[in-house]
Every structure is written in C-alpha cells, then in structure tokens.
Design an enzyme around this catalytic site. Structure first.
Site: not given
Length: 287
Positions: A84, A216
C-alpha cells in the site's frame, strides 16, 4: 492480459464487485497482525487482502512479507498480499522483482498531476510485466499515515471525471478516489463523503473493468461503510479501525502480562475487530 485472471488480488476484487460486497484490506505491522488477519478470514470464511506499508519492507528486510505470503498460501480462503502507498520508485521495482506481492499501489500523489501520471504509467507497466496488478490514487486524499508522505503541503482535491479517465489510461487495475475521505482522523462531525462523486467514479471505472478502492476509513460508522460498498467500493482499506483495541491493550494491559500472554491477547483483540469489519463489509461466508 490473460495473466490477470490468475492474479489473486484481481480474482478477489472481481468476485467482490460481482457479488456486491467489500473485501477488508488491513495493514499488518507485525506477526501478530498477520496471524490475526488470517485467523479472522478463516473463521469468517472471507476473502482478505493483507496489506503492508513500505516501512514493513525496510524494517524487516522483507521478512514480514514472506511470512504473510506463506500464511496466505497455507490458508483455505483466498488471501492476496498487497503493498500500500508505495511512493519510492526504486522500492516499487525491488518489491515487484523480489517480494511475493500480488498487487502494489503506485502512489505518486506527492507529485503534481502530469508527473504523477507519467510515473504511474511507467511503474504500472513495470509491475504488469511481472504479473502484479496495480492501484493508484487520483485526486488527492489529504493527510498522512505511518511512513507515508503527508500531502498537507499540497492542495487537497476531490477526484474529477477527467482524472478518472487519465488514471485509467495508465493501465491501473484498481482506483482509490478522493471523495471527501482523508488519511488519519476525522473531526467531530465524522466523515462527510460526496456520494454523487463516488457514483461517478464507479460508473467510469466500470466502463474500463477497474475496481474502486476506499481509503481513509478511520472511525467510519457501519452505515457509512455499508453505503460505500453499495456505492461500488470493492476493496476497503482499514488501519486503526481494526487496531483500536490492540493499541489500548499495548498501553494498558500488555505491560502487566508475560510476553507470550500479551502476544496472544494482541491477536485476539485484532482478530475480533477484523471479523466485525468482514461482517460489516459483507464478505463473511463469501470464500
């Protein structure tokens, strides 16, 4: 590209989109995380995308990634290994060449748009040549995470239809839009997402066989998470959302326990929250 049909991340997310559920993609920091994530997937009979930040490569000289890949191969449910927010070009090439990643997020969002796109296209080609699928971030999701460059010095921007088209043209397989989500913590009002923008992203991605990724998610309520998945999100990045109990344990309980007992409690705390999110995202029983 026929090889994509055999790529684990591509398989998992294609099935998720067809099935209308989301796949939890938590960040692993240590062996306790790896064990807990895999146990949760096994117990819930859920697919899983097990993620690392680049920090894990440099910190462990790649050992954590090899451990996760071994656990994934041994599991009875589909598990992919993903890198990531990879922002260093040389590290991306090294990871693609030498480590067992199924997919890599090519995150050039710390560059201005034209340079971002050019670098993304080049690195996507590099990964695809090694049969590794790729993710990228159009727009700019504000904030920072562990070992990831904070974009506070750059203007945050919500993803536009033009940006979706330009990023899809780089050849990416998965797209993580900015629709009001942020890296880090939300204020007292919680997340305020642009649902129409998410629908636009889903529509444009569907035209090009690209999956939608949600970043998020710290403190996301269950109803917001479910609405995101209903809105077309297939990959759901989670971090602190599934580590909260573990972090409290490290601060308050672990110092009073034996090391082995503290580690076992750590795994249990992480596993419980990951299982919860698998239920929320609808992936339980889908493997």
């Amino acid at each position: 590209m026929e090889w994509k049909a055999q790529n684990k991340t591509h398989q998992i997310l294609t099935a998720a989109e067809k099935g209308g559920y989301g796949v939890v993609a938590p960040i692993a920091y240590n062996i306790e995380c790896i064990i807990a994530f895999v146990r949760a997937a096994e117990r819930k009979r859920s697919p899983l995308i097990l993620q690392f930040f680049p920090w894990a490569i440099t910190f462990s000289d790649g050992l954590l990634i090899h451990a996760a890949a071994h656990a994934a191969r041994s599991a009875s449910v589909p598990i992919a290994i993903h890198l990531d927010h990879a922002q260093d070009e040389e590290l991306i090439r090294m990871a693609a060449d030498a480590l067992p990643f199924d997919s890599i997020m090519v995150d050039m969002s710390h560059h201005e748009m034209d340079e971002n796109l050019a670098k993304t296209a080049e690195l996507v080609r590099y990964c695809h040549e090694r049969q590794i699928t790729t993710e990228a971030e159009p727009g700019r999701i504000e904030g920072g995470e562990d070992g990831i460059a904070d974009t506070a010095d750059l203007e945050g921007a919500l993803t536009t239809e033009e940006q979706v088209a330009r990023f899809v043209a780089t050849g990416i397989d998965f797209l993580a839009p900015a629709v009001g989500n942020v890296h880090g913590e939300y204020g007292a009002e919680g997340p305020r997402l642009d649902w129409e923008r998410l629908e636009m992203v889903r529509r444009e991605c569907a035209k090009n066989d690209v999956r939608v990724v949600l970043h998020g998610t710290n403190s996301f309520p269950e109803d917001v998470m479910k609405r995101c998945i209903k809105g077309g999100v297939s990959k759901v990045n989670v971090n602190k959302l599934v580590l909260d109990d573990y972090l409290v344990h490290l601060q308050k309980e672990a110092p009073k326990m034996s090391l082995t007992a503290a580690m076992e409690k750590s795994v249990a705390d992480i596993q419980r929250l990951v299982e919860w999110q698998m239920d929320v995202c609808g992936s339980s029983g889908r493997a």
